[in-house]
Design an enzyme around this catalytic site. Structure first.
Site: not given
Length: 514
Positions: A173, A292
């Site tokens: 991320e 995710e």
């Protein structure tokens, strides 16, 4: 009663499910590791400190791949802290979750746990506070047979044979300002391409995933993928994407429609990756790593809230208690992943134990299944094979979905949401599995399924997951309040499967084919 029709043809396929589509995620976050998978001294712990009651539930759940060690945690992680003699390992402040990390569990313990759980590893490297040099050293420590400083150190630590980790994440991320040393797309693309180059020089057999957008609502979505892949296209095999579904507005119909936006997100990332390929006139096609995904919104916390708690070891944070309603939205996400098996080759449910997880434990006590445990277990058990295209005729509704994750809040319109969401998988053994989500909250549904090209078939197993109370949960005191039951009404008539689905229900029908 609503009516719906589904047409399936054996010759019209989307693609085969990669075994790594059924992955999960372990991060050094809360009680996921300490008190979750690893608890020396627990009544069920083995000689390595692994909880055997948790291992039994993991094997029942059926993940095939585990991503580790983060997540946000990895962007400040020095992997060297987690190897070697336990007494010599340093405790560190973890700035991702404002906890103290004792480093009692690290790379080698993780690999031993993967072997005990019979899953493959997916290792993430720190491209936040560190870079390509630390990443290539970790590959050498894990994968090189011996004769070099890092590989011999692994052997000295007691693991003579290389771990042979094949799948690696290039950071986590990195588009998010919540990430330690988050970067612009150009800066991340540059460091990721150099790290990938050196990691592959150490071990040419590894596969690599570059960080895509951490959410569809990120202001840089699209531009991020384009810039990052301009740097990394020649060096990576996958681009990642992350999604967490929510019901902040307590609008169940919109919540159950949200997996359709997951479909859109996947298709948009595919288009972005293919556009980079087109500009290069390349026939290479990047696959997607949805590493995710889950339902998560109740236990989100600000950094200000985390700071107030000091620096505890393995605090009980992000322990979402899942409802029947959550299981339905989660099941819709499972269907979305299956229906994009041609390009989504890796996916990781975040996370595995205690932290937004299908498995919950009591430190020193028992372990139990949350409501979301069951759709994942069904997907892993029945979803392996060739995913077929489904033509669905169903009534639909319009909705809107509020998504505040990231650095901006957006509301997405969701139009023509079919009450019936479906995936169909022709198994390698010859059977056909059909996943059916009835999103109508009040009305039953009569579904007629025509499966062409299969010959005669019979219902070998039919499963329903539903509860009259959409807010019902499983807890340590009521661990089986929500659980699957046989779907009573599934019959074969004149070559058609006729199934009666209850309102707000997740259903799986497995057909044996003759």
């Amino acid at each position: 009663m609503r009516k719906a029709r589904v047409l399936i043809d054996r010759d019209f396929a989307i693609g085969h499910t990669d075994p790594r589509l059924f992955g999960a995620f372990i991060e050094h976050l809360g009680r996921c590791v300490y008190g979750g998978i690893y608890e020396p001294g627990h009544p069920t712990a083995d000689e390595k400190g692994f909880r055997k009651d948790v291992l039994a539930l993991v094997k029942e759940l059926g993940p095939t791949l585990i991503r580790y060690p983060g997540g946000n945690f990895v962007s400040g992680y020095n992997w060297e802290d987690g190897v070697g003699p336990l007494a010599a390992r340093p405790a560190r402040l973890d700035l991702a979750w404002f906890s103290t990390e004792p480093n009692s569990f690290g790379t080698n313990e993780f690999m031993d746990w993967c072997r005990a759980a019979d899953v493959a590893p997916m290792m993430a490297v720190n491209l936040g506070t560190r870079g390509g040099d630390a990443a290539r050293s970790l590959v050498e420590y894990c994968n090189h047979p011996g004769g070099t400083a890092w590989s011999e150190l692994r052997r000295k630590h007691g693991w003579d044979k290389p771990h042979d980790i094949k799948l690696w994440c290039l950071g986590n991320e990195m588009d998010g300002p919540w990430q330690m040393e988050h970067k612009s797309a150009a800066a991340y693309g540059a460091i990721a391409s150099e790290a990938a180059k050196m990691m592959r020089w150490v071990d040419p057999t590894i596969e690599l995933a570059a960080c895509g957008s951490s959410g569809r609502n990120m202001p840089t979505f699209g531009q991020w993928e384009d810039t990052v892949l301009e740097h990394t296209f020649d060096h990576v095999d996958y681009v990642s994407l992350h999604t967490y579904l929510n019901n902040y507005r307590q609008d169940t119909a919109s919540f159950l429609a949200s997996p359709d936006l997951m479909d859109s997100f996947i298709e948009e990332v595919v288009a972005l990756a293919d556009a980079v390929a087109a500009k290069r006139r390349s026939n290479k096609r990047l696959m997607l790593s949805f590493d995710e995904w889950n339902v998560w919104y109740r236990t989100r916390r600000s950094r200000a809230d985390r700071v107030k708690e000091g620096w505890p070891v393995a605090p009980p944070i992000l322990e979402e208690i899942y409802t029947m309603e959550d299981a339905l939205a989660f099941g819709g996400a499972c269907i979305s992943l299956l229906n994009h098996a041609d390009r989504v080759k890796v996916a990781c449910l975040a996370q595995l134990v205690n932290v937004i997880a299908p498995i919950m434990t009591e430190t020193g006590g028992g372990a139990w299944r949350q409501t979301i445990f069951f759709p994942f277990a069904h997907m892993s058990r029945f979803g392996r094979g060739k995913v077929l295209r489904t033509q669905v005729e169903s009534d639909s509704y319009d909705s809107s979905y509020y998504d505040p994750r990231g650095v901006q809040e957006l509301t997405f319109p969701v139009s023509n949401v079919p009450y019936l969401k479906v995936a169909a998988v022709a198994g390698e053994g010859g059977g056909l599995s059909i996943f059916l989500l009835n999103r109508d909250l009040k009305r039953d549904m009569q579904v007629n399924v025509e499966a062409r090209g299969f010959g005669r078939f019979a219902v070998s197993q039919a499963i329903e997951l539903r509860h009259d109370d959409l807010h019902a949960t499983n807890t340590k005191d009521t661990p089986e309040r929500v659980k699957p039951a046989p779907l009573q009404e599934g019959t074969i008539e004149g070559g058609l499967l006729r199934a009666h689905l209850g309102p707000a229900s997740w259903n799986v029908i497995h057909l044996s084919v003759h």
